[in-house]
Scaffold this motif. Structure first.
Motif, PDB file in Angstrom:
ATOM      1  N   GLU A 255      -9.550   1.617  -3.344  1.00  0.00           N
ATOM      2  CA  GLU A 255      -9.531   0.590  -4.399  1.00  0.00           C
ATOM      3  C   GLU A 255      -8.424  -0.427  -4.138  1.00  0.00           C
ATOM      4  O   GLU A 255      -8.636  -1.633  -4.226  1.00  0.00           O
ATOM      5  CB  GLU A 255      -9.340   1.243  -5.762  1.00  0.00           C
ATOM      6  CG  GLU A 255      -9.251   0.256  -6.893  1.00  0.00           C
ATOM      7  CD  GLU A 255      -8.952   0.929  -8.216  1.00  0.00           C
ATOM      8  OE1 GLU A 255      -8.494   0.223  -9.129  1.00  0.00           O
ATOM      9  OE2 GLU A 255      -9.161   2.160  -8.363  1.00  0.00           O
ATOM     10  N   TYR A 256      -7.232   0.056  -3.793  1.00  0.00           N
ATOM     11  CA  TYR A 256      -6.111  -0.849  -3.542  1.00  0.00           C
ATOM     12  C   TYR A 256      -6.338  -1.671  -2.282  1.00  0.00           C
ATOM     13  O   TYR A 256      -6.042  -2.860  -2.246  1.00  0.00           O
ATOM     14  CB  TYR A 256      -4.792  -0.076  -3.470  1.00  0.00           C
ATOM     15  CG  TYR A 256      -4.215   0.167  -4.841  1.00  0.00           C
ATOM     16  CD1 TYR A 256      -3.282  -0.699  -5.382  1.00  0.00           C
ATOM     17  CD2 TYR A 256      -4.630   1.243  -5.615  1.00  0.00           C
ATOM     18  CE1 TYR A 256      -2.765  -0.496  -6.650  1.00  0.00           C
ATOM     19  CE2 TYR A 256      -4.120   1.454  -6.882  1.00  0.00           C
ATOM     20  CZ  TYR A 256      -3.190   0.587  -7.395  1.00  0.00           C
ATOM     21  OH  TYR A 256      -2.689   0.767  -8.644  1.00  0.00           O
ATOM     22  N   VAL A 257      -6.847  -1.057  -1.243  1.00  0.00           N
ATOM     23  CA  VAL A 257      -7.136  -1.801  -0.008  1.00  0.00           C
ATOM     24  C   VAL A 257      -8.229  -2.818  -0.286  1.00  0.00           C
ATOM     25  O   VAL A 257      -8.154  -3.967   0.190  1.00  0.00           O
ATOM     26  CB  VAL A 257      -7.540  -0.836   1.124  1.00  0.00           C
ATOM     27  CG1 VAL A 257      -8.012  -1.619   2.339  1.00  0.00           C
ATOM     28  CG2 VAL A 257      -6.372   0.058   1.495  1.00  0.00           C
ATOM     29  N   GLY A 258      -9.219  -2.448  -1.092  1.00  0.00           N
ATOM     30  CA  GLY A 258     -10.285  -3.371  -1.455  1.00  0.00           C
ATOM     31  C   GLY A 258      -9.763  -4.594  -2.183  1.00  0.00           C
ATOM     32  O   GLY A 258     -10.222  -5.708  -1.971  1.00  0.00           O
TER      33      GLY A 258
ATOM     34  N   ILE B  33       0.837  -1.205   0.000  1.00  0.00           N
ATOM     35  CA  ILE B  33       0.000   0.000   0.000  1.00  0.00           C
ATOM     36  C   ILE B  33       0.873   1.257   0.000  1.00  0.00           C
ATOM     37  O   ILE B  33       0.593   2.212  -0.724  1.00  0.00           O
ATOM     38  CB  ILE B  33      -0.961   0.010   1.214  1.00  0.00           C
ATOM     39  CG1 ILE B  33      -2.025  -1.072   1.043  1.00  0.00           C
ATOM     40  CG2 ILE B  33      -1.616   1.366   1.387  1.00  0.00           C
ATOM     41  CD1 ILE B  33      -2.965  -0.863  -0.137  1.00  0.00           C
ATOM     42  N   ARG B  34       1.937   1.253   0.776  1.00  0.00           N
ATOM     43  CA  ARG B  34       2.830   2.417   0.802  1.00  0.00           C
ATOM     44  C   ARG B  34       3.462   2.652  -0.568  1.00  0.00           C
ATOM     45  O   ARG B  34       3.515   3.779  -1.055  1.00  0.00           O
ATOM     46  CB  ARG B  34       3.921   2.232   1.851  1.00  0.00           C
ATOM     47  CG  ARG B  34       3.405   2.365   3.261  1.00  0.00           C
ATOM     48  CD  ARG B  34       4.514   2.160   4.248  1.00  0.00           C
ATOM     49  NE  ARG B  34       4.037   2.398   5.595  1.00  0.00           N
ATOM     50  CZ  ARG B  34       4.717   2.066   6.669  1.00  0.00           C
ATOM     51  NH1 ARG B  34       5.909   1.500   6.565  1.00  0.00           N
ATOM     52  NH2 ARG B  34       4.221   2.309   7.859  1.00  0.00           N
TER      53      ARG B  34
ATOM     54  N   GLU C 267      -7.072  10.707  -4.868  1.00  0.00           N
ATOM     55  CA  GLU C 267      -8.330  10.727  -4.131  1.00  0.00           C
ATOM     56  C   GLU C 267      -8.356   9.570  -3.129  1.00  0.00           C
ATOM     57  O   GLU C 267      -7.688   8.552  -3.322  1.00  0.00           O
ATOM     58  CB  GLU C 267      -9.518  10.566  -5.095  1.00  0.00           C
ATOM     59  CG  GLU C 267      -9.593  11.620  -6.184  1.00  0.00           C
ATOM     60  CD  GLU C 267      -9.949  12.993  -5.660  1.00  0.00           C
ATOM     61  OE1 GLU C 267     -10.635  13.089  -4.633  1.00  0.00           O
ATOM     62  OE2 GLU C 267      -9.514  13.977  -6.276  1.00  0.00           O
ATOM     63  N   VAL C 268      -9.167   9.700  -2.106  1.00  0.00           N
ATOM     64  CA  VAL C 268      -9.333   8.638  -1.114  1.00  0.00           C
ATOM     65  C   VAL C 268      -9.844   7.373  -1.802  1.00  0.00           C
ATOM     66  O   VAL C 268      -9.457   6.260  -1.452  1.00  0.00           O
ATOM     67  CB  VAL C 268     -10.304   9.080   0.002  1.00  0.00           C
ATOM     68  CG1 VAL C 268     -10.643   7.927   0.918  1.00  0.00           C
ATOM     69  CG2 VAL C 268      -9.707  10.228   0.782  1.00  0.00           C
TER      70      VAL C 268
END
Length: 73
Positions: free
Chosen positions: A62-65, A45-46, A56-57
């Motif tokens: 999207e990546y965390v999802g 993620i980093r 944007e948040v």
């Protein structure tokens, strides 16, 4: 650590196997992201936040999802 060294060696081998004298940074970035996704979710993620330049948040979500979706498989 040994895990990081193996990760870097794997990417290096893959690049050598491509047999190209030049490789686009986007190809290397994708290889790093794919490897980090399996190796260390937080590092993934980093790296993705800088590499993809989240604006944007929703981009972050999207990546965390994607990580959450892979975890439930």
């Amino acid at each position: 650590t040994e895990t990081v060294e193996k990760f870097v060696s794997k990417i290096s081998r893959e690049l050598e196997e491509m047999g190209q004298s030049e490789v686009q940074s986007s190809v290397i970035g994708k290889m790093v992201m794919d490897g980090l996704k399996e190796l260390d979710k937080i590092a993934y993620i980093r790296f993705a936040s800088v590499y993809t330049n989240f604006k944007e948040v929703e981009d972050f979500e999207e990546y965390v999802g994607k990580l959450d979706a892979n975890k439930s498989k």
